[in-house]
Write a protein that holds these residues in place. Sequence first.
Motif, PDB file in Angstrom:
ATOM      1  N   VAL A  21       0.195   2.472   5.585  1.00 62.81           N
ATOM      2  CA  VAL A  21       1.127   3.682   5.046  1.00 62.81           C
ATOM      3  C   VAL A  21       1.727   4.633   5.765  1.00 62.81           C
ATOM      4  O   VAL A  21       1.128   5.961   6.078  1.00 62.81           O
ATOM      5  CB  VAL A  21       0.029   4.258   3.807  1.00 62.81           C
ATOM      6  CG1 VAL A  21      -0.170   3.264   2.905  1.00 62.81           C
ATOM      7  CG2 VAL A  21      -1.248   4.804   4.478  1.00 62.81           C
ATOM      8  N   LEU A  41       0.410   3.992  -2.858  1.00 60.78           N
ATOM      9  CA  LEU A  41       0.030   5.483  -2.505  1.00 60.78           C
ATOM     10  C   LEU A  41       1.317   6.436  -2.966  1.00 60.78           C
ATOM     11  O   LEU A  41       0.719   7.163  -3.526  1.00 60.78           O
ATOM     12  CB  LEU A  41       0.103   5.456  -0.942  1.00 60.78           C
ATOM     13  CG  LEU A  41      -0.628   6.918  -0.502  1.00 60.78           C
ATOM     14  CD1 LEU A  41      -2.135   7.025  -0.864  1.00 60.78           C
ATOM     15  CD2 LEU A  41      -0.591   6.783   1.117  1.00 60.78           C
ATOM     16  N   PRO A  75       0.656  -1.238   0.094  1.00 59.98           N
ATOM     17  CA  PRO A  75       0.165  -0.005  -0.101  1.00 59.98           C
ATOM     18  C   PRO A  75       0.742   1.407   0.203  1.00 59.98           C
ATOM     19  O   PRO A  75       0.503   2.139  -0.802  1.00 59.98           O
ATOM     20  CB  PRO A  75      -0.706  -0.212   1.395  1.00 59.98           C
ATOM     21  CG  PRO A  75      -0.818  -1.632   1.696  1.00 59.98           C
ATOM     22  CD  PRO A  75       0.580  -2.142   1.192  1.00 59.98           C
ATOM     23  N   ILE A  88      -7.111   5.247   0.836  1.00 53.98           N
ATOM     24  CA  ILE A  88      -6.210   4.570   1.769  1.00 53.98           C
ATOM     25  C   ILE A  88      -5.999   5.774   2.807  1.00 53.98           C
ATOM     26  O   ILE A  88      -5.906   5.219   4.115  1.00 53.98           O
ATOM     27  CB  ILE A  88      -4.863   4.616   0.886  1.00 53.98           C
ATOM     28  CG1 ILE A  88      -4.782   3.434  -0.326  1.00 53.98           C
ATOM     29  CG2 ILE A  88      -3.962   4.388   1.798  1.00 53.98           C
ATOM     30  CD1 ILE A  88      -3.549   3.523  -0.989  1.00 53.98           C
ATOM     31  N   GLN A 108      -6.244   4.772   6.834  1.00 53.68           N
ATOM     32  CA  GLN A 108      -5.482   5.363   7.734  1.00 53.68           C
ATOM     33  C   GLN A 108      -5.579   6.392   8.844  1.00 53.68           C
ATOM     34  O   GLN A 108      -5.071   6.405  10.034  1.00 53.68           O
ATOM     35  CB  GLN A 108      -4.253   6.019   6.828  1.00 53.68           C
ATOM     36  CG  GLN A 108      -2.766   6.186   7.654  1.00 53.68           C
ATOM     37  CD  GLN A 108      -2.122   5.242   7.825  1.00 53.68           C
ATOM     38  OE1 GLN A 108      -2.352   3.914   7.661  1.00 53.68           O
ATOM     39  NE2 GLN A 108      -0.928   5.338   8.733  1.00 53.68           N
ATOM     40  N   PRO A 132      -4.082   0.413   6.865  1.00 57.54           N
ATOM     41  CA  PRO A 132      -3.320  -0.039   5.602  1.00 57.54           C
ATOM     42  C   PRO A 132      -1.870   0.025   5.734  1.00 57.54           C
ATOM     43  O   PRO A 132      -1.288   0.427   4.582  1.00 57.54           O
ATOM     44  CB  PRO A 132      -4.440   0.683   4.564  1.00 57.54           C
ATOM     45  CG  PRO A 132      -4.672   2.110   5.340  1.00 57.54           C
ATOM     46  CD  PRO A 132      -4.567   1.888   6.799  1.00 57.54           C
TER      47      PRO A 132
END
Lengths: 317, 289
Positions: free
Chosen positions: A193, A94, A90, B32, B36, A191
């Motif tokens: 990141v 990203l 991920p 995403i 997060q 996730p």
Amino acid sequence: MPATIISTRKALRQWHLYLFVVPSLLLIGTFCYYPAISAIIHSFFDWQGSDQMQFLGLDNFKRALADPILRQSFGTMCILVVANFFKMVPAILLAVVIHRLTSDKWQYWYRVLLIVPMVVPGLVSLFIWKFFFDPNLGIINNAFDLLHIKHMLVWLDVNWFHSGTFRMDAPISWLSEPRLIIPSLIFWGFPWVGAVSVFIFLAGLQGIGTEVYEAAELDGASPFQKFTHIELPLIMTQVRLNVILMMIGALQDYGLQFMLLGGNGGAGMKGMVPGLWMFNRAFLAGEFGYACSIGIILFFLILLMTYINNKYIRVDK
Amino acid sequence: MSDNSIHAVAALQAVGSKRGRDWPKHLVIWLILALQLLPLYMMFQISFKDNTEFLTNPWFPLLPWHWHFDNFVYGVKLIGPYIGNTVFIATVSASCTIFLATLAAYFFARYKMPLSNVLWSIFLVLMLLPAIANIVPLFMLLKSMNLLNTLQALIVIAMAGGQVFNTFILRNFIEDLPKDLFEAAEIDGASHFQQIINIVVPMSAPIIGTLFILSFLGQWNDFMMPLIVLRDRELFTLGVGLVYLNGEYVKQWGQIMSAFMVASIPLIIIFLFCMKLFVRGLAAGAVKG
């Protein structure tokens, strides 16, 4: 600015210049070098923390090599490291997507948003995740119920695995069921990141100019081909760097396991990692000498990683 | 159509198509980032609820007129003193670390004395040596120095731990400063200390700011060392305070989350004021690897 060279004779008159480094040297001597040397010495002793010590030779190290819990903890660590490989995906995705944005303004604001979770104290996000994992109140179980994932897990368990891990009549206890501890540790932080790793990848991608993309577009490259042919080769250095940093991190970090599972690594010691075992032996069992020898073993493993990193990974610097 | 105009059209199309296809990228990023940032969202919205409200409605925020601000009164009371201790430790140790590191970096950058190389390698070796084995002997050392259960212990350890990295970065920076400045100052009779205050500090203010923030953040987030060193409740730093909070008050999630919020607020304020320093500091760290 080249440094002014001062000869030995002149240095005698200008000795006070040394005073600029003395405080720093005293500090690192006392709090960095002395403990390191002390750890090496004490790793050969049976040391319970008092002044009385008994010389054991290499017995501590022999014990460490035969220690089943230490072995198990290295196994757990290896599983976590392998999982970390996949957890990089991920972050890479990203970074690539942010890099491909045409607007510099948005790129900047997405970076800011990535940093926001870092502003919250690490412990707070750790405890929020612990709360997510709570069997009764945690939102993971709540989400799993809402999305019927639990039904699926129970069905799989009953029909295929027969482990009895998932049952309809009990909430999933992520951190207290031995079989679920390692999966929970892997899932932790989804996730995955982190700002630092995304920034490392972005720094690697920065070297790609727009003309490369334009050329690729004229040749009719698909977005995926652009990734495999342009972006991935350029960030391979960063990927390897990340892998090494991650392995070093896995060898020396145990705060997460300690906070989520306690000093014994949770039920069945499933979440035990080498650093935590060192901590456990020193501060819970009082076996300071043995803890030192585990520390020394970890020390040499990390040193090896750093050596590999400097020798083979950072070739381009 | 001539060759040139074909290229022009292709370029236009490329730009146009890029802009047209940017929205899926934004969608992926937001997806995403939403996941997060979910923990922060949950912390925020739960901090205004009591337990029954949380149990009936775990996912969505309450309407503002139902918010329980008394949770925050509790949070401030509980976490406030810990924050005071942490701010004290983090500020003192970050300032002292960078002050001493600047002195050392000034020495290494400007002069090459006998033993300079030896001293420098004493610093460099520590860059490579992991500190993992240190924690047990460090604890014993602090015990024999009677520093256990004091805030000074945390400050000196942070100062020692920060010397190497900060000196390393600052040395590179000071070496790049123009030599004329120092020579002019020396002709005017400035002492070394005055040169540091009047030349080095102003010229390297951005990097000093970044290093200060990194070092401050490190202290703010640390919990292992305070957990080992501190015993008395009045001395607890944020890290230990949160650990004990997590152990004790397992029932009232709204209050716990509000305490977490209170613990995050000081850094959020600093972040809002020094956003550029944060972004640049992290980006620089990433490039350095």
